[in-house]
Design an enzyme around this catalytic site. Sequence first.
Site, PDB file in Angstrom:
ATOM      1  N   ARG A 163       0.910  -1.113  -0.111  1.00  0.00           N
ATOM      2  CA  ARG A 163       0.192  -0.163  -0.040  1.00  0.00           C
ATOM      3  C   ARG A 163       0.810   1.337  -0.071  1.00  0.00           C
ATOM      4  O   ARG A 163       0.404   2.178  -0.695  1.00  0.00           O
ATOM      5  CB  ARG A 163      -0.964  -0.152   1.196  1.00  0.00           C
ATOM      6  CG  ARG A 163      -1.913   1.159   1.277  1.00  0.00           C
ATOM      7  CD  ARG A 163      -2.844   0.979   2.483  1.00  0.00           C
ATOM      8  NE  ARG A 163      -3.533  -0.201   2.569  1.00  0.00           N
ATOM      9  CZ  ARG A 163      -4.850  -0.440   2.061  1.00  0.00           C
ATOM     10  NH1 ARG A 163      -5.389   0.235   1.348  1.00  0.00           N
ATOM     11  NH2 ARG A 163      -5.411  -1.513   2.216  1.00  0.00           N
ATOM     12  N   MET A 212     -12.110   3.572  -3.277  1.00  0.00           N
ATOM     13  CA  MET A 212     -12.172   2.442  -2.247  1.00  0.00           C
ATOM     14  C   MET A 212     -11.116   1.989  -1.646  1.00  0.00           C
ATOM     15  O   MET A 212     -11.203   0.636  -0.904  1.00  0.00           O
ATOM     16  CB  MET A 212     -12.871   1.072  -3.197  1.00  0.00           C
ATOM     17  CG  MET A 212     -14.584   1.384  -3.719  1.00  0.00           C
ATOM     18  SD  MET A 212     -15.513   2.404  -2.528  1.00  0.00           S
ATOM     19  CE  MET A 212     -15.713   1.129  -1.493  1.00  0.00           C
ATOM     20  N   ILE A 254      -8.342   2.338   1.385  1.00  0.00           N
ATOM     21  CA  ILE A 254      -7.791   2.919   2.654  1.00  0.00           C
ATOM     22  C   ILE A 254      -6.530   3.530   2.045  1.00  0.00           C
ATOM     23  O   ILE A 254      -5.560   3.189   1.604  1.00  0.00           O
ATOM     24  CB  ILE A 254      -7.727   2.205   3.746  1.00  0.00           C
ATOM     25  CG1 ILE A 254      -9.047   1.600   4.118  1.00  0.00           C
ATOM     26  CG2 ILE A 254      -6.991   2.742   4.905  1.00  0.00           C
ATOM     27  CD1 ILE A 254      -9.186   0.331   5.003  1.00  0.00           C
ATOM     28  N   LEU A 255      -6.542   4.929   2.413  1.00  0.00           N
ATOM     29  CA  LEU A 255      -5.373   5.887   2.190  1.00  0.00           C
ATOM     30  C   LEU A 255      -4.216   5.798   3.446  1.00  0.00           C
ATOM     31  O   LEU A 255      -4.623   6.043   4.505  1.00  0.00           O
ATOM     32  CB  LEU A 255      -5.532   7.282   1.749  1.00  0.00           C
ATOM     33  CG  LEU A 255      -6.336   7.159   0.305  1.00  0.00           C
ATOM     34  CD1 LEU A 255      -7.330   8.865   0.569  1.00  0.00           C
ATOM     35  CD2 LEU A 255      -5.331   7.260  -0.707  1.00  0.00           C
ATOM     36  N   ASN A 261     -13.951  13.922   1.263  1.00  0.00           N
ATOM     37  CA  ASN A 261     -14.565  12.505   0.689  1.00  0.00           C
ATOM     38  C   ASN A 261     -16.086  12.732   0.808  1.00  0.00           C
ATOM     39  O   ASN A 261     -16.645  13.522   1.496  1.00  0.00           O
ATOM     40  CB  ASN A 261     -14.157  11.226   1.411  1.00  0.00           C
ATOM     41  CG  ASN A 261     -14.809   9.934   1.127  1.00  0.00           C
ATOM     42  OD1 ASN A 261     -14.883   9.727   0.124  1.00  0.00           O
ATOM     43  ND2 ASN A 261     -15.259   9.174   2.197  1.00  0.00           N
ATOM     44  N   HIS A 271     -19.252  10.178   1.706  1.00  0.00           N
ATOM     45  CA  HIS A 271     -19.355   8.816   2.349  1.00  0.00           C
ATOM     46  C   HIS A 271     -20.957   8.539   2.368  1.00  0.00           C
ATOM     47  O   HIS A 271     -21.958   9.367   2.869  1.00  0.00           O
ATOM     48  CB  HIS A 271     -18.803   8.939   3.739  1.00  0.00           C
ATOM     49  CG  HIS A 271     -19.248   7.453   4.214  1.00  0.00           C
ATOM     50  ND1 HIS A 271     -18.394   6.351   3.852  1.00  0.00           N
ATOM     51  CD2 HIS A 271     -19.987   7.074   5.254  1.00  0.00           C
ATOM     52  CE1 HIS A 271     -18.900   5.194   4.594  1.00  0.00           C
ATOM     53  NE2 HIS A 271     -19.712   5.544   5.460  1.00  0.00           N
ATOM     54  N   SER A 309     -22.674  11.946   3.614  1.00  0.00           N
ATOM     55  CA  SER A 309     -21.817  12.969   4.336  1.00  0.00           C
ATOM     56  C   SER A 309     -20.569  13.433   3.872  1.00  0.00           C
ATOM     57  O   SER A 309     -20.005  12.538   3.088  1.00  0.00           O
ATOM     58  CB  SER A 309     -21.396  12.519   5.683  1.00  0.00           C
ATOM     59  OG  SER A 309     -22.612  11.726   6.575  1.00  0.00           O
ATOM     60  N   THR A 345      -9.124  12.708   6.893  1.00  0.00           N
ATOM     61  CA  THR A 345      -7.797  12.238   7.839  1.00  0.00           C
ATOM     62  C   THR A 345      -7.403  10.992   8.027  1.00  0.00           C
ATOM     63  O   THR A 345      -7.984  10.139   7.274  1.00  0.00           O
ATOM     64  CB  THR A 345      -8.387  12.968   9.344  1.00  0.00           C
ATOM     65  OG1 THR A 345      -9.323  11.840   9.746  1.00  0.00           O
ATOM     66  CG2 THR A 345      -8.726  14.111   9.200  1.00  0.00           C
ATOM     67  N   ASP A 369     -13.005   7.527   7.472  1.00  0.00           N
ATOM     68  CA  ASP A 369     -14.525   7.937   7.661  1.00  0.00           C
ATOM     69  C   ASP A 369     -14.779   8.768   8.836  1.00  0.00           C
ATOM     70  O   ASP A 369     -15.764   8.969   9.186  1.00  0.00           O
ATOM     71  CB  ASP A 369     -15.731   7.138   7.189  1.00  0.00           C
ATOM     72  CG  ASP A 369     -15.519   6.313   6.034  1.00  0.00           C
ATOM     73  OD1 ASP A 369     -15.074   7.034   5.006  1.00  0.00           O
ATOM     74  OD2 ASP A 369     -16.084   5.180   5.898  1.00  0.00           O
ATOM     75  N   GLU A 401     -25.819  12.570  -2.805  1.00  0.00           N
ATOM     76  CA  GLU A 401     -24.532  12.519  -2.894  1.00  0.00           C
ATOM     77  C   GLU A 401     -24.376  13.746  -4.098  1.00  0.00           C
ATOM     78  O   GLU A 401     -23.432  14.703  -4.048  1.00  0.00           O
ATOM     79  CB  GLU A 401     -23.637  11.506  -3.210  1.00  0.00           C
ATOM     80  CG  GLU A 401     -24.093  10.430  -2.062  1.00  0.00           C
ATOM     81  CD  GLU A 401     -23.109   9.218  -2.302  1.00  0.00           C
ATOM     82  OE1 GLU A 401     -22.025   9.162  -2.982  1.00  0.00           O
ATOM     83  OE2 GLU A 401     -23.693   7.874  -1.884  1.00  0.00           O
TER      84      GLU A 401
HETATM   85  N1  NHR Z   1      -8.569   6.712   3.833  1.00  0.00           N
HETATM   86  C1  NHR Z   1      -8.169   7.516   4.794  1.00  0.00           C
HETATM   87  N2  NHR Z   1      -7.131   7.377   5.467  1.00  0.00           N
HETATM   88  N3  NHR Z   1      -9.367   8.228   5.357  1.00  0.00           N
HETATM   89  C2  NHR Z   1     -10.368   8.089   5.089  1.00  0.00           C
HETATM   90  O1  NHR Z   1     -11.641   8.886   5.680  1.00  0.00           O
HETATM   91  C3  NHR Z   1     -10.735   7.571   3.653  1.00  0.00           C
HETATM   92  C4  NHR Z   1      -9.628   6.868   3.191  1.00  0.00           C
HETATM   93  C5  NHR Z   1      -9.902   6.046   2.003  1.00  0.00           C
HETATM   94  C6  NHR Z   1     -11.151   6.048   1.429  1.00  0.00           C
HETATM   95  C7  NHR Z   1     -13.533   6.493   1.683  1.00  0.00           C
HETATM   96  C8  NHR Z   1     -14.355   5.540   2.365  1.00  0.00           C
HETATM   97  C9  NHR Z   1     -15.719   5.776   2.149  1.00  0.00           C
HETATM   98  O2  NHR Z   1     -16.260   6.838   1.873  1.00  0.00           O
HETATM   99  C10 NHR Z   1     -12.252   6.661   1.992  1.00  0.00           C
HETATM  100  C11 NHR Z   1     -12.153   7.459   3.282  1.00  0.00           C
HETATM  101  C12 NHR Z   1     -12.904   2.237   1.143  1.00  0.00           C
HETATM  102  C13 NHR Z   1     -12.723   1.479   2.464  1.00  0.00           C
HETATM  103  C14 NHR Z   1     -12.272   0.024   2.653  1.00  0.00           C
HETATM  104  O3  NHR Z   1     -12.429  -0.436   3.773  1.00  0.00           O
HETATM  105  C15 NHR Z   1     -13.329   2.274   3.587  1.00  0.00           C
HETATM  106  C16 NHR Z   1     -13.710   3.387   3.469  1.00  0.00           C
HETATM  107  C17 NHR Z   1     -13.829   4.177   2.348  1.00  0.00           C
HETATM  108  C18 NHR Z   1     -13.314   3.403   1.218  1.00  0.00           C
HETATM  109  N4  NHR Z   1     -11.283  -0.343   1.584  1.00  0.00           N
HETATM  110  C19 NHR Z   1     -10.611  -1.877   1.896  1.00  0.00           C
HETATM  111  C20 NHR Z   1      -9.047  -1.480   1.649  1.00  0.00           C
HETATM  112  O4  NHR Z   1      -8.511  -2.408   2.312  1.00  0.00           O
HETATM  113  C21 NHR Z   1     -10.911  -2.451   0.378  1.00  0.00           C
HETATM  114  C22 NHR Z   1     -12.197  -2.633   0.205  1.00  0.00           C
HETATM  115  C23 NHR Z   1     -12.775  -3.499  -0.901  1.00  0.00           C
HETATM  116  O5  NHR Z   1     -12.363  -4.415  -0.734  1.00  0.00           O
HETATM  117  O6  NHR Z   1     -13.139  -2.792  -2.156  1.00  0.00           O
HETATM  118  O7  NHR Z   1      -8.717  -0.459   1.232  1.00  0.00           O
HETATM  119  O8  NHR Z   1     -16.435   4.367   1.928  1.00  0.00           O
END
Ligand code: NHR
Length: 173
Positions: free
Chosen positions: A20, A45, A47-48, A62, A64, A91, A96, A100, A129
Site C-alpha cells: 500500500r 475504495m 484505504i489511504l 470524501n 460517504h 456525508s 484524515t 471516515d 451525494e
Molecule cells: N483513507 C483514509 N485514510 N481516511 C478516509 O477517511 C478514507 C480513506 C480512503 C477512502 C472512502 C471510504 C468511504 O467513504 C475513503 C475514506 C474504502 C474502505 C475500505 O475498507 C473504507 C472506507 C472508504 C473506502 N477499503 C478496503 C481497503 O483495504 C478495500 C475495500 C474493498 O475490498 O473494496 O482499502 O466509503
Amino acid sequence: WAASAGLHCEALSPRGFPDRESYDRALAERVEQFRPGLVALAGYMRILSPAFVDRFEGRMLNIHPSLLPRHRGLHTHRRVLEAGDHVHGASVHFVTRELDGGPLVIQARLPVRDGEDEKALASRVLAQEHRIYPLAIGWFATGRLEYLDGKGWLDGRPLDRPVVVEEDVELPA
Ligand code: NHR
C-alpha cells in the site's frame, strides 16, 4: 467521460506495487504533478496510508454514503436496513488518517421508506451525494470552506456540526 468533458484522465493500477505504501507514494506523486488545490475522493475504495493523507491534509474531501459517525466503512445501505434505521443519508468530510472519521462539512438526510431494498435506498442516497458534493466543493473552491486547526470552517465560523439538508428541500447558498 472525462475526456469528452475536456478533463485530464489517468488511471494508476495498484497491481505491480508490492504494498500500500509504495502504491500510495506513486499515486501521491502523480496527483502532486497537478498542484491540486483540492483532492476530491469519489468512489475511491482503498484505504489511504497516513503518508498520503498527511501530504494532502486540509485539501482532501470524501463523500460517504451514511450519516457519519454512523456506519463508517463499507456496505452502509445494507447495514442501515439491518439496523432498522429510519433515517439515512450521505456525508461530506475532510479526509484524515481516521477512516471516515475526519471533520464533517455537510450531510443530506432522507427517510428510509417502508419495505425499501438496498438497491432503491442506494440510488436515493446517490442522488443526494450528487447534490451535496458539488455544493461543498464549490464552497472550498471559493474559499468559504477551510480546514484549520484540525477543524472545518464555513464562512469564518467553525463547523461544530455539519450543515444538514433534507432530501426534498432546496439547497442553501
Ligand atoms: N483513507 C483514509 N485514510 N481516511 C478516509 O477517511 C478514507 C480513506 C480512503 C477512502 C472512502 C471510504 C468511504 O467513504 C475513503 C475514506 C474504502 C474502505 C475500505 O475498507 C473504507 C472506507 C472508504 C473506502 N477499503 C478496503 C481497503 O483495504 C478495500 C475495500 C474493498 O475490498 O473494496 O482499502 O466509503
